[in-house]
Design a protein around this motif. Structure first.
Motif, mmCIF file in Angstrom:
data_model
loop_
_atom_site.group_PDB
_atom_site.id
_atom_site.type_symbol
_atom_site.label_atom_id
_atom_site.label_comp_id
_atom_site.label_asym_id
_atom_site.label_seq_id
_atom_site.Cartn_x
_atom_site.Cartn_y
_atom_site.Cartn_z
ATOM 1 N N ASN A 214 0.809 -1.215 0.000
ATOM 2 C CA ASN A 214 0.000 0.000 0.000
ATOM 3 C C ASN A 214 0.844 1.268 0.000
ATOM 4 O O ASN A 214 0.383 2.314 -0.465
ATOM 5 N N PHE A 215 2.070 1.206 0.523
ATOM 6 C CA PHE A 215 2.926 2.387 0.500
ATOM 7 C C PHE A 215 3.296 2.747 -0.942
ATOM 8 O O PHE A 215 3.389 3.924 -1.292
ATOM 9 N N GLY A 216 3.495 1.743 -1.767
ATOM 10 C CA GLY A 216 3.722 2.016 -3.181
ATOM 11 C C GLY A 216 2.456 2.424 -3.888
ATOM 12 O O GLY A 216 2.441 3.366 -4.697
ATOM 13 N N PHE A 217 1.364 1.735 -3.580
ATOM 14 C CA PHE A 217 0.076 2.008 -4.212
ATOM 15 C C PHE A 217 -0.341 3.461 -3.994
ATOM 16 O O PHE A 217 -0.739 4.166 -4.924
ATOM 17 N N PHE A 218 -0.223 3.949 -2.760
ATOM 18 C CA PHE A 218 -0.713 5.291 -2.473
ATOM 19 C C PHE A 218 0.317 6.379 -2.754
ATOM 20 O O PHE A 218 -0.056 7.547 -2.900
ATOM 21 N N SER A 219 1.581 6.037 -2.839
ATOM 22 C CA SER A 219 2.534 7.011 -3.351
ATOM 23 C C SER A 219 2.179 7.362 -4.777
ATOM 24 O O SER A 219 2.251 8.523 -5.194
ATOM 25 N N LEU A 220 1.748 6.347 -5.519
ATOM 26 C CA LEU A 220 1.346 6.568 -6.905
ATOM 27 C C LEU A 220 -0.035 7.225 -6.993
ATOM 28 O O LEU A 220 -0.219 8.211 -7.707
ATOM 29 N N ALA A 270 5.767 -9.530 -10.188
ATOM 30 C CA ALA A 270 4.914 -8.353 -10.388
ATOM 31 C C ALA A 270 5.268 -7.252 -9.390
ATOM 32 O O ALA A 270 5.354 -6.065 -9.750
ATOM 33 N N LEU A 271 5.501 -7.626 -8.139
ATOM 34 C CA LEU A 271 5.846 -6.628 -7.121
ATOM 35 C C LEU A 271 7.229 -6.038 -7.373
ATOM 36 O O LEU A 271 7.437 -4.828 -7.192
ATOM 37 N N ALA A 272 8.184 -6.862 -7.793
ATOM 38 C CA ALA A 272 9.517 -6.345 -8.096
ATOM 39 C C ALA A 272 9.466 -5.360 -9.261
ATOM 40 O O ALA A 272 10.143 -4.317 -9.247
ATOM 41 N N ALA A 273 8.642 -5.659 -10.267
ATOM 42 C CA ALA A 273 8.492 -4.747 -11.402
ATOM 43 C C ALA A 273 7.855 -3.432 -10.964
ATOM 44 O O ALA A 273 8.252 -2.344 -11.415
ATOM 45 N N LEU A 274 6.883 -3.499 -10.067
ATOM 46 C CA LEU A 274 6.249 -2.285 -9.559
ATOM 47 C C LEU A 274 7.250 -1.438 -8.775
ATOM 48 O O LEU A 274 7.260 -0.202 -8.899
ATOM 49 N N PHE A 301 0.854 -4.160 -13.531
ATOM 50 C CA PHE A 301 1.398 -5.047 -12.500
ATOM 51 C C PHE A 301 0.520 -5.064 -11.251
ATOM 52 O O PHE A 301 0.426 -6.084 -10.558
ATOM 53 N N MET A 302 -0.143 -3.952 -10.965
ATOM 54 C CA MET A 302 -1.070 -3.926 -9.835
ATOM 55 C C MET A 302 -2.264 -4.843 -10.085
ATOM 56 O O MET A 302 -2.772 -5.484 -9.161
#
Length: 401
Positions: A214-220, A270-274, A301-302
């Motif tokens: 979620n830290f990556g998801f919401f940074s985006l 998928a997570l590494a690519a994100l 990837f999400m």
């Protein structure tokens, strides 16, 4: 899977509207900040309050639905969403908008925690096909949210809130008339059950990995509109592309990759690519072209991550799916609620590059958690497909956001 009764189509329509809320406010973040004199971190609280309330509420959705029945719980959730969205649109302060957006989160928790239950109980086909049908509704809603938010937000930042209230009123009417009545279950759920479920290492592994993701998801999602520095329509179109990519890979690509490479390996890649995409955004934050391209690529990837995590949670622990869903969503939503606020705060106090670096680091930590707990997830692919009784199924939502 595609020839479904009207009751299933009614709930799927309501799901599409509900999931619009994840990206609906994205195009209007800058407009809200400008109109109400709010900072990026204050504006990000529109996501934080929404997610925090939704996460905590997940603990009681099973208790409520087991006593009221699926249909009444769905209708109650829809009524609360209508009230939250409509009242948020008439506020004159950022605090008022945040508060009623949080009320919206309560309604969303009640609705989405029982939506897949309703779909599985009425749908034709297997549980797996029901999940894919549900994910399709999720993807369409996520894709449509930024587009509608951009169109209505170009008129006024209040437009998207009123739009959701109107659409949810339609969903309420459709659900009321087309979904058959449902009775409360004979065995009611306890609020302690989700905490007991987290004793299973596989479920805890997936929940913690999703929290870090979620830290990556919401940074985006919550911060990118600020460095993009575009109008509501432009931001809406970019995130519409993000939503389309997410919808396509979640329904079409993820099942194929899962069959060929297995769940855990596909998730790790998928997570590494994100994480790599977020790192690119951190380096080239000043380039609109790079940011826009990376947003759409990240959606692909999400989408893979969303579908595989959903199926994993439904299979990983020997507990009822409703209980597993409540435990998982509680950890990832309530814990991950700090992510939108943190992204905005770091962007204000340091620079616009840092939120993306933090997002990339969070997703990399998610990869580490999944890899370290892979042995607890090894049985997921080997588990035979099982049909479930309607009371066992429950929604496991994303990023939703």
């Amino acid at each position: 899977m595609w020839r479904q009764p009207r009751a299933v189509l009614a709930v799927a329509f309501a799901c599409i509207i509900a999931f619009m809320g994840i990206g609906l406010v994205d195009p209007i973040l800058k407009s809200i900040a400008h109109s109400l004199g709010a900072s990026p971190s204050q504006t990000a609280l529109l996501f934080t309050g929404y997610m925090a309330v939704m996460g905590v509420s997940m603990l009681v959705t099973g208790v409520v639905s087991s006593r009221l029945g699926v249909k009444r719980t769905l209708l109650l959730g829809l009524v609360i969403i209508i009230a939250g969205a409509g009242l948020a649109g008439v506020q004159g302060t950022i605090g008022g908008v945040i508060g009623f957006r949080a009320l919206w989160g309560l309604g969303n928790a009640l609705f989405i925690a029982t939506a897949l239950t309703a779909i599985v109980s009425s749908a034709r086909g297997s549980v797996k096909e029901s999940v894919i049908f549900y994910e399709m509704a999720l993807g369409v809603g996520i894709a449509a949210g930024p587009l509608i938010g951009g169109v209505l937000g170009a008129i006024s930042w209040r437009g998207p809130f009123f739009g959701v209230a109107a659409l949810m009123t339609m969903a309420l009417v459709v659900t009321y008339y087309l979904l058959p009545p449902t009775s409360p279950v004979t065995q009611v759920t306890s609020i302690r059950d989700p905490f007991r479920a987290l004793r299973h290492r596989g479920l805890l592994t997936v929940a913690v990995a999703a929290l870090l993701y979620n830290f990556g998801f919401f940074s985006l999602l919550a911060f990118t509109p600020f460095p993009l520095d575009m109008g509501a329509h432009g931001v809406g179109l970019i995130f519409f592309g993000w939503g389309l990519a997410l919808a396509f890979t979640s329904v079409v690509v993820a099942p194929r990759l899962q069959r060929r490479f297995g769940t855990v390996v596909t998730l790790l890649v998928a997570l590494a690519a994100l994480a790599l995409i977020l790192a690119i955004m951190a380096v080239w934050t000043d380039s609109r072209m790079v940011l826009a391209t990376c947003v759409v690529a990240a959606g692909a990837f999400m989408g893979v991550n969303n579908t595989l995590i959903t199926e994993t949670v439904m299979k990983v622990a020997p507990v009822e799916r409703g209980v597993a869903s409540a435990a998982y969503n509680f950890v990832r939503f309530s814990g991950g609620a700090v992510a939108p606020w943190l992204a905005g705060r770091l962007g204000e106090s340091i620079n616009a590059h840092v939120p993306f670096w933090v997002g990339a680091a969070g997703v990399l930590l998610s990869v580490g958690v999944l890899a370290s707990g892979a042995r607890f997830l090894a049985h997921v692919d080997a588990e035979a497909e099982r049909e479930s009784s309607p009371g066992e199924a429950a929604a496991v939502t994303v990023g939703d956001a």
